[in-house]
Write an enzyme that holds these catalytic residues in place. Sequence first.
Site, PDB file in Angstrom:
ATOM      1  N   HIS A  83       3.095   4.561  -0.387  1.00 22.23           N
ATOM      2  CA  HIS A  83       2.948   6.016  -0.374  1.00 22.23           C
ATOM      3  C   HIS A  83       4.306   6.609  -0.736  1.00 22.23           C
ATOM      4  O   HIS A  83       5.266   5.878  -1.030  1.00 22.23           O
ATOM      5  CB  HIS A  83       2.456   6.517   0.989  1.00 22.23           C
ATOM      6  CG  HIS A  83       3.249   6.020   2.158  1.00 22.23           C
ATOM      7  ND1 HIS A  83       4.548   6.407   2.404  1.00 22.23           N
ATOM      8  CD2 HIS A  83       2.928   5.143   3.163  1.00 22.23           C
ATOM      9  CE1 HIS A  83       4.993   5.817   3.493  1.00 22.23           C
ATOM     10  NE2 HIS A  83       4.040   5.042   3.981  1.00 22.23           N
ATOM     11  N   TYR A 114       0.853  -1.184   0.000  1.00 17.86           N
ATOM     12  CA  TYR A 114       0.000   0.000   0.000  1.00 17.86           C
ATOM     13  C   TYR A 114       0.895   1.242   0.000  1.00 17.86           C
ATOM     14  O   TYR A 114       0.891   2.050   0.927  1.00 17.86           O
ATOM     15  CB  TYR A 114      -0.990   0.023   1.151  1.00 17.86           C
ATOM     16  CG  TYR A 114      -2.252   0.790   0.787  1.00 17.86           C
ATOM     17  CD1 TYR A 114      -3.175   0.237  -0.088  1.00 17.86           C
ATOM     18  CD2 TYR A 114      -2.473   2.065   1.255  1.00 17.86           C
ATOM     19  CE1 TYR A 114      -4.305   0.934  -0.467  1.00 17.86           C
ATOM     20  CE2 TYR A 114      -3.599   2.783   0.879  1.00 17.86           C
ATOM     21  CZ  TYR A 114      -4.509   2.206   0.020  1.00 17.86           C
ATOM     22  OH  TYR A 114      -5.619   2.904  -0.368  1.00 17.86           O
ATOM     23  N   ARG A 170      -1.337   3.192   7.242  1.00 10.99           N
ATOM     24  CA  ARG A 170      -2.466   3.157   8.175  1.00 10.99           C
ATOM     25  C   ARG A 170      -3.210   4.493   8.272  1.00 10.99           C
ATOM     26  O   ARG A 170      -4.271   4.554   8.887  1.00 10.99           O
ATOM     27  CB  ARG A 170      -1.990   2.714   9.565  1.00 10.99           C
ATOM     28  CG  ARG A 170      -1.634   1.240   9.649  1.00 10.99           C
ATOM     29  CD  ARG A 170      -1.327   0.823  11.086  1.00 10.99           C
ATOM     30  NE  ARG A 170      -1.223  -0.607  11.238  1.00 10.99           N
ATOM     31  CZ  ARG A 170      -0.088  -1.302  11.258  1.00 10.99           C
ATOM     32  NH1 ARG A 170       1.067  -0.653  11.090  1.00 10.99           N
ATOM     33  NH2 ARG A 170      -0.088  -2.614  11.411  1.00 10.99           N
ATOM     34  N   HIS A 229       7.555   5.125   0.804  1.00 14.95           N
ATOM     35  CA  HIS A 229       8.077   3.915   0.175  1.00 14.95           C
ATOM     36  C   HIS A 229       8.779   4.242  -1.142  1.00 14.95           C
ATOM     37  O   HIS A 229       9.870   3.753  -1.427  1.00 14.95           O
ATOM     38  CB  HIS A 229       6.929   2.940  -0.136  1.00 14.95           C
ATOM     39  CG  HIS A 229       6.202   2.422   1.052  1.00 14.95           C
ATOM     40  ND1 HIS A 229       4.876   2.710   1.293  1.00 14.95           N
ATOM     41  CD2 HIS A 229       6.603   1.631   2.076  1.00 14.95           C
ATOM     42  CE1 HIS A 229       4.486   2.109   2.393  1.00 14.95           C
ATOM     43  NE2 HIS A 229       5.523   1.451   2.899  1.00 14.95           N
ATOM     44  N   LYS A 247      10.554   6.756  10.105  1.00 17.88           N
ATOM     45  CA  LYS A 247       9.297   6.803  10.845  1.00 17.88           C
ATOM     46  C   LYS A 247       9.187   5.648  11.831  1.00 17.88           C
ATOM     47  O   LYS A 247       8.716   5.813  12.946  1.00 17.88           O
ATOM     48  CB  LYS A 247       8.092   6.779   9.900  1.00 17.88           C
ATOM     49  CG  LYS A 247       6.758   6.944  10.639  1.00 17.88           C
ATOM     50  CD  LYS A 247       5.580   6.863   9.719  1.00 17.88           C
ATOM     51  CE  LYS A 247       5.293   5.450   9.313  1.00 17.88           C
ATOM     52  NZ  LYS A 247       4.784   4.632  10.448  1.00 17.88           N
ATOM     53  N   SER A 264       1.940   7.186   6.199  1.00 24.12           N
ATOM     54  CA  SER A 264       1.804   5.818   6.684  1.00 24.12           C
ATOM     55  C   SER A 264       0.654   5.156   5.957  1.00 24.12           C
ATOM     56  O   SER A 264      -0.367   5.798   5.669  1.00 24.12           O
ATOM     57  CB  SER A 264       1.537   5.806   8.194  1.00 24.12           C
ATOM     58  OG  SER A 264       1.163   4.514   8.643  1.00 24.12           O
TER      59      SER A 264
END
Length: 293
Positions: free
Chosen positions: A34, A32, A187, A37, A149, A185
């Site tokens: 962002h 997932y 999340r 990454h 992070k 993140s």
Amino acid sequence: MKIVRTIKDMQNISDRFRAEGKKISLVPTMGYFHEGHLSLMKRGKELADIVITTLFVNPTQFSPNEDLDKYPRDFDRDRKLAENAGADFLFFPDVKEMYPDGFDLRINIGGVTSEFEGKSRPTHFSGVATVVAKLFLATNPHIALFGQKDYQQTLVVRKLNHDLNFNIDIAVSPTIREADGLAMSSRNKYLSAEHRGKATILFKALEAGRLVIESGERDRKIINAHIHKTLRTVSEIRIDYACTVDAGTLGVQDKFDAGQKVVILLACYLGKTRLIDNALITIPAKFPPVAMT
């Protein structure tokens, strides 16, 4: 970009590139993607000839009451983003490939895992260390890239690399943030619109801690008090931990020394969403000059 599904195929590919004298960088992820990454993949391309990105939602680092089943997944989206960011290979194994029947091994790392994330999530770092070791062995990189992070995780990975003699260069890149300061993140997707607006309080708390440190404060309790006061301006915030510690050991001390590197570690809940963040700061060598009156 090529998709690789088995450990054996991934090892053969890495062995071939190493035999050709090519340098390999690794970006381990749970997907997932962002911009955080993608920035690691782009940096990996700058540092090496071949970039391997791994995409594996690792079940062993989730506790039974955590969000394994609902963790965001979108393979087609991730594949396109990774390719555009310059990844050469996407290692995408399934759970059976990583943890076949009869797999019964866990790597437990002490010291830096005893507090903070390790205390709140007791099995988490064992799962992280185990899967990272397996990914290192599957990809055989020269360099592995991680984001700041997950600060405590970077210390765990460095210790894993050192203690098990992997001989991989560990590169940690600064946290990538949204325009309003929220750390990117996967999340963040869980946040409601209301909570998304209030989530910036974590960054504001880090900046409050930074400001008081840079003004000359070295007392841990006073620094932490400023951080907690800022966090509590949002009534919905539930603080798991918010503490300033030594950046190398995560050790707690009453007063910090001039020139010492410290890290402010935060973990808070907004609704059901758990957010983490941190800031690395060097204690000033001298107090700022006092204005004469």
